[in-house]
Design a protein around this motif. Structure first.
Motif, mmCIF file in Angstrom:
data_model
loop_
_atom_site.group_PDB
_atom_site.id
_atom_site.type_symbol
_atom_site.label_atom_id
_atom_site.label_comp_id
_atom_site.label_asym_id
_atom_site.label_seq_id
_atom_site.Cartn_x
_atom_site.Cartn_y
_atom_site.Cartn_z
ATOM 1 N N THR A 44 17.284 19.931 -13.800
ATOM 2 C CA THR A 44 17.946 19.862 -15.106
ATOM 3 C C THR A 44 17.950 18.434 -15.628
ATOM 4 O O THR A 44 17.679 18.184 -16.815
ATOM 5 C CB THR A 44 19.387 20.377 -14.997
ATOM 6 N N MET A 45 18.245 17.480 -14.755
ATOM 7 C CA MET A 45 18.250 16.065 -15.152
ATOM 8 C C MET A 45 16.857 15.647 -15.626
ATOM 9 O O MET A 45 16.727 14.938 -16.637
ATOM 10 C CB MET A 45 18.710 15.202 -13.970
ATOM 11 N N ASN A 46 15.842 16.096 -14.921
ATOM 12 C CA ASN A 46 14.468 15.769 -15.335
ATOM 13 C C ASN A 46 14.133 16.376 -16.689
ATOM 14 O O ASN A 46 13.509 15.737 -17.542
ATOM 15 C CB ASN A 46 13.471 16.274 -14.287
ATOM 16 N N SER A 47 14.543 17.635 -16.888
ATOM 17 C CA SER A 47 14.236 18.306 -18.157
ATOM 18 C C SER A 47 14.925 17.639 -19.343
ATOM 19 O O SER A 47 14.447 17.709 -20.473
ATOM 20 C CB SER A 47 14.642 19.785 -18.081
ATOM 21 N N GLY A 49 15.388 14.411 -19.423
ATOM 22 C CA GLY A 49 14.861 13.053 -19.523
ATOM 23 C C GLY A 49 15.735 11.994 -18.899
ATOM 24 O O GLY A 49 15.608 10.802 -19.221
ATOM 25 N N PHE A 50 16.628 12.385 -17.988
ATOM 26 C CA PHE A 50 17.505 11.400 -17.346
ATOM 27 C C PHE A 50 16.735 10.700 -16.225
ATOM 28 O O PHE A 50 16.150 11.354 -15.362
ATOM 29 C CB PHE A 50 18.757 12.079 -16.783
ATOM 30 N N PRO A 51 16.732 9.364 -16.202
ATOM 31 C CA PRO A 51 15.929 8.619 -15.222
ATOM 32 C C PRO A 51 16.446 8.765 -13.783
ATOM 33 O O PRO A 51 17.628 8.528 -13.513
ATOM 34 C CB PRO A 51 16.041 7.168 -15.683
ATOM 35 N N ILE A 52 15.555 9.157 -12.873
ATOM 36 C CA ILE A 52 15.877 9.276 -11.446
ATOM 37 C C ILE A 52 14.759 8.616 -10.641
ATOM 38 O O ILE A 52 13.581 8.870 -10.884
ATOM 39 C CB ILE A 52 15.977 10.744 -10.991
ATOM 40 N N VAL A 53 15.150 7.789 -9.695
ATOM 41 C CA VAL A 53 14.205 7.241 -8.722
ATOM 42 C C VAL A 53 14.761 7.531 -7.337
ATOM 43 O O VAL A 53 15.930 7.263 -7.053
ATOM 44 C CB VAL A 53 14.003 5.720 -8.905
ATOM 45 N N PHE A 54 13.923 8.094 -6.467
ATOM 46 C CA PHE A 54 14.342 8.374 -5.095
ATOM 47 C C PHE A 54 14.046 7.162 -4.207
ATOM 48 O O PHE A 54 13.012 6.505 -4.350
ATOM 49 C CB PHE A 54 13.612 9.603 -4.546
ATOM 50 N N ALA A 55 14.975 6.886 -3.298
ATOM 51 C CA ALA A 55 14.823 5.770 -2.370
ATOM 52 C C ALA A 55 14.931 6.286 -0.937
ATOM 53 O O ALA A 55 15.824 7.078 -0.632
ATOM 54 C CB ALA A 55 15.891 4.708 -2.624
ATOM 55 N N ASP A 56 14.025 5.859 -0.095
ATOM 56 C CA ASP A 56 13.974 6.225 1.319
ATOM 57 C C ASP A 56 13.518 7.664 1.516
ATOM 58 O O ASP A 56 12.631 7.943 2.315
ATOM 59 C CB ASP A 56 15.333 5.987 2.002
ATOM 60 N N LEU A 62 9.354 17.712 -6.723
ATOM 61 C CA LEU A 62 9.610 17.032 -7.993
ATOM 62 C C LEU A 62 8.611 15.900 -8.182
ATOM 63 O O LEU A 62 8.126 15.311 -7.211
ATOM 64 C CB LEU A 62 11.034 16.464 -8.014
ATOM 65 N N ASN A 63 8.341 15.564 -9.425
ATOM 66 C CA ASN A 63 7.339 14.538 -9.724
ATOM 67 C C ASN A 63 7.999 13.208 -10.063
ATOM 68 O O ASN A 63 7.497 12.455 -10.892
ATOM 69 C CB ASN A 63 6.457 15.004 -10.891
ATOM 70 N N ASN A 64 9.113 12.903 -9.410
ATOM 71 C CA ASN A 64 9.819 11.657 -9.676
ATOM 72 C C ASN A 64 9.221 10.508 -8.869
ATOM 73 O O ASN A 64 8.632 10.704 -7.818
ATOM 74 C CB ASN A 64 11.301 11.792 -9.310
ATOM 75 N N SER A 65 9.417 9.303 -9.376
ATOM 76 C CA SER A 65 9.001 8.120 -8.626
ATOM 77 C C SER A 65 9.895 7.961 -7.403
ATOM 78 O O SER A 65 11.075 8.337 -7.416
ATOM 79 C CB SER A 65 9.107 6.867 -9.500
#
Length: 209
Positions: A44-47, A49-56, A62-65
């Protein structure tokens, strides 16, 4: 800047993620506690347009950075190194907390692929945070009929119960059993038992940072 610690609690993680609609934050850097439990809110956050970056850790659907170490390759090389040293009974020690994360999944797959390269049998056990239960499970493993000669640990979280168990059983690391682990670790040194355990470690463990 808000810093939130979920302590691997999926409900708490979902509560923190809900803050994205509060107007208090403009983006999230997160190490997810599970690959699927809160997937719908990430989608939902991606749809929206809310910015998310995964760490570790990352969520592969998902196609997030994301920014992370290569857990698969690290586990493969740790296991491969043990095999090159002559070990054939290599055990994988994982953790009951956050089992469905990219870190645990990738490291186990790296271990399995290294094992299968040499047509060896993979063996795995997951231990909990509870120190007494963990040491009892490890005691059973190290006194059973098919004792491993080497252990690959998914995380150094469990190094202290393992060292305590080996010390209590008179098992020397790495003479009797070799241990390879991820991440740095510290050994408690505040009691006579802690000192005995620390002194029983004759050589450094193999560590992938």
């Amino acid at each position: 800047v808000l810093i939130c610690n979920t302590d691997e609690d999926l409900v708490m993680e979902r509560q923190y993620l809900s803050l994205y609609r509060s107007g208090m934050i403009d983006g999230i850097i997160i190490s997810p506690s599970d690959n699927s439990a809160n997937l719908n809110i990430f989608e939902t956050m991606n749809s929206e347009g809310f910015p998310i970056v995964f760490a570790d850790r990352y969520i592969d659907s998902l196609n997030n950075s994301f920014v992370t170490t290569d857990s698969y390759y690290g586990a493969f090389m740790l296991t491969h190194k043990l095999i090159e040293k002559g070990h054939r009974k290599i055990f994988f020690l994982s953790h009951t907390k956050s089992p469905n994360t990219s870190v645990q999944i990738d490291r186990y797959n790296g271990y399995l692929d290294a094992i299968s390269t040499y047509s060896l049998e993979g063996r795995r056990m997951s231990i909990p945070n509870a120190f007494y239960i963990a040491t009892q499970m490890l005691h059973n493993l190290l006194t059973g009929d098919d004792i491993p000669t080497a252990i690959v640990m998914v995380t150094s979280w469990d190094i202290n119960p393992l060292l305590r168990t080996c010390c209590d059983l008179g098992i020397s690391i790495p003479k009797d059993i070799e241990v390879a682990a991820f991440d740095r670790f510290s050994i408690p040194y505040s009691s006579a038992t802690d000192m005995r355990v620390a002194r029983s470690l004759k050589e450094p463990l193999s560590i992938d940072e």
